[in-house]
Every structure is written in structure tokens, then in C-alpha cells.
Design an enzyme around this catalytic site. Structure first.
Site, PDB file in Angstrom:
ATOM      1  N   TYR A 187       0.902  -1.052   0.435  1.00  0.00           N
ATOM      2  CA  TYR A 187       0.069   0.192  -0.366  1.00  0.00           C
ATOM      3  C   TYR A 187       0.700   1.853   0.117  1.00  0.00           C
ATOM      4  O   TYR A 187       1.463   1.703   0.887  1.00  0.00           O
ATOM      5  CB  TYR A 187      -0.756  -0.209   1.531  1.00  0.00           C
ATOM      6  N   HIS A 199       0.084 -12.030   1.735  1.00  0.00           N
ATOM      7  CA  HIS A 199      -0.472 -11.630   0.661  1.00  0.00           C
ATOM      8  C   HIS A 199      -0.855 -12.328  -0.579  1.00  0.00           C
ATOM      9  O   HIS A 199       0.296 -12.183  -0.897  1.00  0.00           O
ATOM     10  CB  HIS A 199       0.397 -10.477   0.754  1.00  0.00           C
TER      11      HIS A 199
END
Length: 308
Positions: free
Chosen positions: A43, A128
Site C-alpha cells: 500500500y 499477501h
């Protein structure tokens, strides 16, 4: 309903926000009672982690939970010449994301995350998007996380993804504490109900339900065609269905986003609903919606209409 703050927007997802607004967003979440914060190196090329750590600094460490992710290493780009990131975040492309689910890669990723967050431990560490490299993620990455859990470097471990099938594999084939599923237990997509949620209930695995607005289409009382679905242009058929859902919500004295939040928490396997925000106002709106669930009559009406 236990709310968590999804922190992708702190990494300038889609548009830029400044440090002050990012800090105020976390402060508003704290004031609303949120104590779960989900972030990732991905992010904003580490920006989300840095901003989250700064905003939490000074808060009692035993009162909040930070979840971050492994699998994408951030590697400095020596050829950087001023370009911007191309994966949805408005940040300079000073680093490259490199897939790495190896034992060494996971340890290096967590070490870097701890430094960016300014913490001495990670509460929840998740693989992830393991569907990108499923065999190495499950056979090498997860055992590496289990080692770190045994060493006390991390608390709970698991995986985060919008791929319900790979998360089901993690639950069945590994020993996770938690999975984060994005966009697969929503008013528009109930894929997680088929195998993932039953598997989690059987194994006693916690579920963080994220992406409950399907990245935008369910976020407003009156869904528009220009709102995104799954981080892309929403198909016309889904826009039409969202509008039907919104009309049904209106008939029952509620709104589409309120129903989307409430539905996200309906399955007993779900222990937290993780919702992103890029401003204090969005945080307060979501907290207010979570506090005013729709009438129980809405769910059978949606099922009778074929909308669930």
C-alpha cells in the site's frame, strides 16, 4: 460488529492525501472505538505502514492490533527517474515490488515493516495474495510465518486475498489463526459462503471480512455507473443489481452501505469487518452506519427477490 480500519487509502490509493489527513483518519477511527488496523508494504510502497505507525505512536500498545502482510518485498529502484507508481497508488515509484514467499524474504519483509511501523512486534502477519505463487506460498511462506509465530516475533498468522479458493487451501492445508477475505462475502458476491467460511468455522479460524463495498459500488445509497467494482469499471449488470439492492434497502428504511456493512458481519465465522477510509468523515460515517443496522426483515426480502 467489530470494525477494523483498512489502511490502503493511507498509502494514497487512487488519489493523494497528505500526512495530516492520514493521521486524522486514524485518530477518528480510534475515537470511534476501532482497535484493528490492517496495512501492507504494497500500500503506497510502504507509505501506509509509515503513516499508520506515526499515527499510533503514543497509543497504549496493548490496546490495538496491527495486521500487515508479506509476499511482496520492496526493493529500491536504482533507475528511478521521477516516475509514479503504476499499481493504483499515487506515490513516486522509488521502489519495485518483488514477489518473494521464501523464508528469507518473509523475514526481511517483516523486519522492514517493523521499521516502517516503529513497532517491536507484529500482531497479525498475513501472506499477501498467495494465489500469485500458491505452492511456494503455502509450502515455504506459511512455515516461515509459523516459525516467526513460535519465536514470538508475530502473534497470529494467516493469509489475505480476494481469492476464496486459495484461502480455503490455507485453512485446510495449513494452521492459520486468521484469514482476511476481500470482496467475497458481500451483497454482490457470496463466494466465501461456498467453502471458505464453513472451513474456517470447522477449523476455528478467525475471518476478517474486507472489501465489503466491493471497492466502491456498494459505498453510496445511490450506486452510480462510474463507481468502481473490484478496482475496475463496474459491469452494467452489477450496477443494475446494486440499484435493485438500493431500492430494496430504501423500502425497508435503510441504505445500501448500511446493509452492506451489516451483511458483512452476518456469518458467525466473521470476527471483524475491515473498512477502508481516506478521511475522518468517512470513518465517522462508517462507524455510524455500523451502529444502525437494517431491520431483520431486509434479509428474507432480498432472498425472496433473488438478490441474495
Amino acid at each position: 460488529m467489530k470494525l477494523g480500519l483498512g489502511c490502503a487509502q493511507l498509502g494514497n490509493l487512487y488519489h493523494e492525501i497528505d500526512d495530516e489527513r492520514a493521521h486524522a483518519t486514524v485518530d477518528a477511527a480510534w475515537d470511534a472505538g476501532v482497535r484493528l488496523f490492517d496495512t501492507a508494504p504494497h500500500y503506497g510502497l510502504g507509505l501506509s505502514e509509515r503513516r499508520l505507525g506515526e499515527a499510533l505512536r503514543g497509543r497504549p500498545r496493548d490496546q490495538y492490533t496491527v495486521s500487515t502482510k508479506v509476499g511482496r518485498l520492496l526493493v529500491g529502484d536504482p533507475s528511478y527517474a521521477g516516475g509514479m507508481d503504476t499499481e493504483g497508488f499515487v506515490v513516486p515509484a522509488t521502489h519495485r515490488r518483488v514477489w518473494d514467499f521464501s523464508r528469507d524474504g518473509i523475514r526481511r519483509s517483516l523486519e522492514a515493516s517493523l521499521a516502517r511501523l516503529g513497532l517491536d512486534r507484529i500482531d497479525v502477519a498475513l501472506l499477501h495474495d498467495p494465489e500469485q505463487h500458491p505452492e511456494v506460498a503455502l509450502r515455504t511462506g506459511f512455515p516461515a510465518l509459523a516459525e516467526l509465530r513460535a519465536e514470538g516475533v508475530v502473534g497470529a498468522i494467516g493469509a489475505g486475498s480476494k481469492d476464496a479458493a486459495v484461502l480455503t487451501r490455507v485453512v485446510v492445508e495449513c494452521t492459520p489463526d486468521v484469514v482476511l477475505v476481500a470482496g467475497r462475502h458481500t451483497l454482490l458476491d457470496q463466494t466465501a459462503e461456498e467453502r471458505l467460511l464453513p472451513a474456517c468455522k470447522a477449523a476455528g479460524v478467525q475471518v476478517y471480512n474486507a472489501g465489503v463495498f466491493n471497492s466502491g459500488l456498494l459505498a453510496l445509497p445511490d450506486p452510480r455507473a462510474d463507481l468502481p467494482y473490484e478496482y475496475a469499471t463496474a459491469p452494467a449488470a452489477l450496477v443494475a443489481k446494486a440499484r435493485e439492492l438500493a431500492a430494496a434497502c430504501d423500502r425497508h428504511g435503510t441504505t445500501l452501505p448500511a446493509a452492506a456493512l451489516a451483511f458483512a458481519a452476518t456469518d458467525p465465522a466473521v470476527t471483524a469487518v475491515v473498512v477502508g477510509a481516506d478521511s475522518p468523515e468517512q470513518v465517522r460515517r462508517n462507524a455510524a452506519l455500523a451502529g444502525t443496522p437494517p431491520p431483520a426483515s431486509l434479509w428474507p426480502a432480498l432472498r425472496e427477490a433473488g438478490l441474495l
